[in-house]
Enzyme design. Structure first.
Site, PDB file in Angstrom:
ATOM      1  CB  SER A  38      -1.003   0.046   1.627  1.00 57.05           C
ATOM      2  OG  SER A  38      -0.130   0.022   2.429  1.00 57.05           O
ATOM      3  CE  LYS A  39      -0.458   8.275  -0.634  1.00 58.14           C
ATOM      4  NZ  LYS A  39       1.054   8.895  -0.013  1.00 58.14           N
ATOM      5  NE  ARG A  40      -1.475   3.250   5.984  1.00 57.06           N
ATOM      6  CZ  ARG A  40      -2.474   2.259   6.274  1.00 57.06           C
ATOM      7  NH1 ARG A  40      -2.245   1.529   7.261  1.00 57.06           N
ATOM      8  NH2 ARG A  40      -3.828   2.102   5.474  1.00 57.06           N
TER       9      ARG A  40
ATOM     10  N   GLY B 119       4.925   1.920   1.356  1.00 57.93           N
ATOM     11  CA  GLY B 119       5.854   3.079   0.409  1.00 57.93           C
ATOM     12  C   GLY B 119       6.963   4.440   1.550  1.00 57.93           C
ATOM     13  CG  ASP B 120       3.455   8.072   2.299  1.00 58.04           C
ATOM     14  OD1 ASP B 120       4.080   7.740   1.345  1.00 58.04           O
ATOM     15  OD2 ASP B 120       2.158   8.129   2.530  1.00 58.04           O
TER      16      ASP B 120
END
Ligand code: GLU
Length: 511
Positions: A266-268, A270-271
């Protein structure tokens, strides 16, 4: 596999930036189409107006373009089966929904949100195993199956809000072969009466998707695993329409997993771990929040595509650096793995490195010149080409060139004290002065001549290489980094090298 002419579609919903998993779905569709002399279609599925996000459609198109995934039929490209944006096909779906009502495969349902809530609460209280609108519960609700024909027509004439629901068959085994997963078997009692059409005049995903795949003569549906639960309903819809003969083959691609392998990427992730999950940078139109993209992070599209292609598939050889053309010729949908594919950021960088070193020095120099100009450095292309040649093995990205070569464009104005402490001894200035004399004598100032000269000099003095090379580097670079010191000196040229050497001898002091 069916023998029809291969026509595949990538059918994203413009609800935000395209996730890299979506790009992989597009890529696998594209590879499959090209491998089989088929067509790759881009269809925008924007029937859910509540989730529509401005700019998302353009983002999808630009992402595919950046990746080199060419669209054969689509909004800009046109084609014989358009329009290719579902909101522009709005008129088509109603008729198909009504067709299902007329053949008693669907029905009108007039239940309000409150009534639906009451039903859910009641089923919950009864601890019913299935709490949904289905073959059992529909008989207690307000719909064209429980109302008389007159009552239904009156409600429709009065403009009462309604939805059209699919009338799921009772207790039937739906069996379908997925090209990747094998046999998928579900009993229809597990399935609910899905909404197909809403009173706002828009179809839901399920109806529009099936109708369009049929009308656009799609031969193979290749999509993410998250759509597998919808497959039995889709098969039932094909049957209800009487389109079983031309039903596409289905292939559900494995998920992209977090680097830990636990759960969907998920984007999380990646962050938190410092990598992009989107192909291009994206600015959220509502919050202005910026999400990083592979393109802006300095990845080459070929590297990104190569990396994605090997998430969940490989050509069955050890080969990892594979061009788009080779991907096309070796792609095999049957060899796509069932298990989720773990994303590995280090590997993504490795791919970029491989593509970087594979590029010509001229091309890389052109890219580096853009960065140099921004920094106010004005040097000839021919010099930058030499710089690039020297340092490219040490970089994964063009933007890393600066950290590997800034000292070739500017003399040090300070010296790394840690290195000074470790390498600058009492006798160092004396040794470097002698080195300077040796270098001054050199007529050809290339790294081979320098190396030979200095080796002879060191041998004569019986001192180790390190004693002189490390401080020499410090005078040229200001730190203990960089490629071979003779190569650095060669690029700097005799005059600049001697100048820096002299400046170092005078200025470097242990603090
Ligand atoms: N619109 C769906 C999506 O956003 C398409 C799923 C499918 O390919 O059937 O992924």
């Amino acid at each position: 596999m069916n023998n029809r002419k291969v026509r595949v579609r990538f059918a994203p919903s413009p609800t935000g930036p395209l996730h890299m998993g979506g790009v992989r779905t597009a890529l696998f569709n594209y590879l499959f189409a090209k491998k089989n002399n088929g067509r790759f279609i881009l269809r925008i599925e924007d029937t859910d107006q509540t989730r529509y996000v401005d700019g998302a459609e353009d983002y999808i198109v630009e992402s595919l373009r950046w990746c080199g995934i060419e669209i054969d039929e689509g909004i800009e490209e046109g084609g014989a089966y358009g329009p290719y944006r579902q909101s522009d096909r709005k008129e088509i779906y109603k008729e198909f929904a009504e067709r299902l009502v007329n053949s008693e495969n669907a029905y009108y349902s007039f239940d309000t949100a409150e009534e639906l809530e009451v039903m859910r609460e009641k089923l919950k209280a009864e601890k019913s195993s299935v709490q949904q609108y289905n073959a059992i519960t529909r008989s207690n609700m307000k719909n064209s199956l429980t109302l008389s024909e007159d009552e239904t027509n009156k409600l429709l004439d009065d403009g009462a809000p309604f939805v059209i629901r699919f009338k799921m068959t009772e207790n039937e085994e739906v069996i379908v072969e997925d090209l990747i997963r094998g046999t998928v078997k579900v009993n229809t009692d597990q399935l609910d009466d899905k909404v197909l059409f809403k009173s706002d005049g828009m179809p839901t995903y399920h109806l529009a998707n099936i109708v369009d795949d049929h009308l656009m003569k799609i031969s193979h549906v290749i999509r993410g695993e998250e759509w597998l639960p919808s497959l039995p309903l889709h098969v039932m819809l094909y049957r209800a329409f009487g389109w079983e003969e031309t039903m596409p083959d289905f292939a559900h691609l494995p998920l992209l997993l977090k680097p830990s392998g636990k759960g969907k990427l998920s984007k999380r992730d990646g962050d938190a771990l410092g990598f992009p999950v989107f192909p291009l940078e994206w600015t959220d139109p509502k919050t202005d929040e910026v999400s990083r993209g592979y393109r802006e992070d300095g990845y080459f599209p070929e590297a990104f595509v190569n990396m994605l292609a090997l998430l969940g598939w490989n050509p069955g050889t050890e080969k990892e650096i594979i061009s788009m053309r080779e991907l096309i010729s070796s792609f095999d949908l049957y060899k796509v793995h069932k298990a989720g594919a773990k994303f590995d950021h280090e590997k993504a960088k490795w791919f970029n490195h491989k593509y970087l070193v594979g590029k010509s020095d001229e091309k890389l120099a052109r890219a580096y010149q853009l960065i140099l100009r921004e920094k106010g450095v004005n040097v000839d292309d021919s010099f930058v080409i030499k710089v690039v040649k020297l340092i490219k093995e040490r970089a994964n990205f063009v933007f890393e060139f600066w950290d590997q070569s800034f000292f070739l464009f500017q003399a040090p104005n300070e010296y790394d004290q840690k290195v000074v402490k470790k390498r600058w001894k009492e006798n160092t200035p004396g040794l470097l002065s002698e080195l300077k004399e040796q270098l001054e004598k050199l007529e050809t100032f290339d790294h081979e001549s320098m190396e030979k000269e200095i080796q002879d000099f060191l041998e004569g003095k019986e001192i180790g290489m390190g004693q002189i090379m490390n401080p020499f580097r410090l005078t040229l670079v200001g730190a203990g980094i960089g490629p071979g010191v003779f190569e650095i000196a060669e690029l700097l040229g005799k005059e600049e090298t001697l100048k820096r050497l002299q400046a170092g001898i005078i200025n470097i002091k242990r603090e």
